[in-house]
Design an enzyme around this catalytic site. Sequence first.
Site, PDB file in Angstrom:
ATOM      1  N   GLY A 138      37.105  30.567  36.508  1.00  0.00           N
ATOM      2  CA  GLY A 138      37.031  31.629  37.501  1.00  0.00           C
ATOM      3  C   GLY A 138      36.975  32.991  36.850  1.00  0.00           C
ATOM      4  O   GLY A 138      37.458  33.177  35.722  1.00  0.00           O
ATOM      5  N   GLN A 182      37.650  41.980  36.128  1.00  0.00           N
ATOM      6  CA  GLN A 182      37.609  41.482  34.746  1.00  0.00           C
ATOM      7  C   GLN A 182      36.318  41.877  34.027  1.00  0.00           C
ATOM      8  O   GLN A 182      36.231  41.748  32.808  1.00  0.00           O
ATOM      9  CB  GLN A 182      37.747  39.954  34.715  1.00  0.00           C
ATOM     10  CG  GLN A 182      39.126  39.468  35.135  1.00  0.00           C
ATOM     11  CD  GLN A 182      39.204  37.959  35.061  1.00  0.00           C
ATOM     12  OE1 GLN A 182      38.817  37.267  35.996  1.00  0.00           O
ATOM     13  NE2 GLN A 182      39.681  37.430  33.943  1.00  0.00           N
ATOM     14  N   CYS A 214      43.775  32.593  31.538  1.00  0.00           N
ATOM     15  CA  CYS A 214      42.902  33.628  32.106  1.00  0.00           C
ATOM     16  C   CYS A 214      41.936  34.086  31.030  1.00  0.00           C
ATOM     17  O   CYS A 214      42.339  34.248  29.872  1.00  0.00           O
ATOM     18  CB  CYS A 214      43.766  34.803  32.578  1.00  0.00           C
ATOM     19  SG  CYS A 214      42.829  36.166  33.299  1.00  0.00           S
ATOM     20  N   LEU A 215      40.684  34.302  31.402  1.00  0.00           N
ATOM     21  CA  LEU A 215      39.694  34.748  30.418  1.00  0.00           C
ATOM     22  C   LEU A 215      40.039  36.126  29.853  1.00  0.00           C
ATOM     23  O   LEU A 215      39.551  36.499  28.801  1.00  0.00           O
ATOM     24  CB  LEU A 215      38.288  34.771  31.038  1.00  0.00           C
ATOM     25  CG  LEU A 215      37.691  33.399  31.356  1.00  0.00           C
ATOM     26  CD1 LEU A 215      36.335  33.559  32.024  1.00  0.00           C
ATOM     27  CD2 LEU A 215      37.573  32.535  30.105  1.00  0.00           C
ATOM     28  N   HIS A 274      44.418  32.385  41.804  1.00  0.00           N
ATOM     29  CA  HIS A 274      44.398  33.212  40.589  1.00  0.00           C
ATOM     30  C   HIS A 274      43.385  34.360  40.727  1.00  0.00           C
ATOM     31  O   HIS A 274      43.692  35.512  40.423  1.00  0.00           O
ATOM     32  CB  HIS A 274      44.054  32.317  39.387  1.00  0.00           C
ATOM     33  CG  HIS A 274      43.967  33.027  38.072  1.00  0.00           C
ATOM     34  ND1 HIS A 274      44.859  32.796  37.044  1.00  0.00           N
ATOM     35  CD2 HIS A 274      43.102  33.958  37.614  1.00  0.00           C
ATOM     36  CE1 HIS A 274      44.534  33.568  36.008  1.00  0.00           C
ATOM     37  NE2 HIS A 274      43.475  34.282  36.330  1.00  0.00           N
ATOM     38  N   GLU A 275      42.199  34.024  41.224  1.00  0.00           N
ATOM     39  CA  GLU A 275      41.144  35.047  41.310  1.00  0.00           C
ATOM     40  C   GLU A 275      41.417  36.057  42.424  1.00  0.00           C
ATOM     41  O   GLU A 275      41.157  37.251  42.247  1.00  0.00           O
ATOM     42  CB  GLU A 275      39.767  34.399  41.480  1.00  0.00           C
ATOM     43  CG  GLU A 275      39.358  33.451  40.354  1.00  0.00           C
ATOM     44  CD  GLU A 275      39.559  34.004  38.955  1.00  0.00           C
ATOM     45  OE1 GLU A 275      39.422  35.225  38.749  1.00  0.00           O
ATOM     46  OE2 GLU A 275      39.890  33.212  38.047  1.00  0.00           O
ATOM     47  N   HIS A 311      43.736  38.657  41.221  1.00  0.00           N
ATOM     48  CA  HIS A 311      43.113  39.705  40.390  1.00  0.00           C
ATOM     49  C   HIS A 311      42.684  40.905  41.239  1.00  0.00           C
ATOM     50  O   HIS A 311      42.729  42.046  40.788  1.00  0.00           O
ATOM     51  CB  HIS A 311      41.880  39.157  39.674  1.00  0.00           C
ATOM     52  CG  HIS A 311      42.159  38.559  38.322  1.00  0.00           C
ATOM     53  ND1 HIS A 311      42.697  39.285  37.284  1.00  0.00           N
ATOM     54  CD2 HIS A 311      41.949  37.312  37.841  1.00  0.00           C
ATOM     55  CE1 HIS A 311      42.812  38.486  36.210  1.00  0.00           C
ATOM     56  NE2 HIS A 311      42.375  37.283  36.526  1.00  0.00           N
TER      57      HIS A 311
HETATM   58 CO    CO Z   1      42.296  35.617  35.355  1.00  0.00          CO
END
Ligand code: CO
Length: 155
Positions: free
Chosen positions: A46, A51, A90-91, A132-133, A136
């Site tokens: 995701g 991000q 998380c990326l 999670h997304e 953000h």
């Molecule tokens: Co993340």
Amino acid sequence: MALREIVKFGEDILRKKCREVTAFDEKLATLLDDMAETLRNADGVGLAAPQVGILRRAVVVDVRDGKGTIELVNPVIIEQEGVQVGNEGCLSAPGEWCEVERPMRVTVKAFDRTGKEFTVKGEGLLARALCHETDHLEGVLFTDRVKQVIPEGRR
Ligand code: CO
């Protein structure tokens, strides 16, 4: 399509609340295309617009269930049920994994890139990714929800 640079933890933008998308235009389509490509390239499940440095309420999710990438614009979790506890990353925080509690099932209402409303139901990993997304978009990071940090040797 183009790869975008992924913002890392510590950058202020990840702590800001994102604005709603109001224009379902070419610019939004390009953003979503780029986010999907960036997500695939990074081998993640995701990615949220902040991000890649954009403070708009747009996310892409792909949990490799064969259904491809789901694009969600202005997503809202309208139902949640059950509990799951599992490792999450998380990326924007490469190599960091923590145990996070999430609902087992969620229903999310969102818009597609053309402005058409839809709902998606997710269970397990998809529910986790959707939570999670959407976090953000509020400037909330998974580390804020940590119950336990996973020691290096147990990841
Ligand atoms: Co993340």
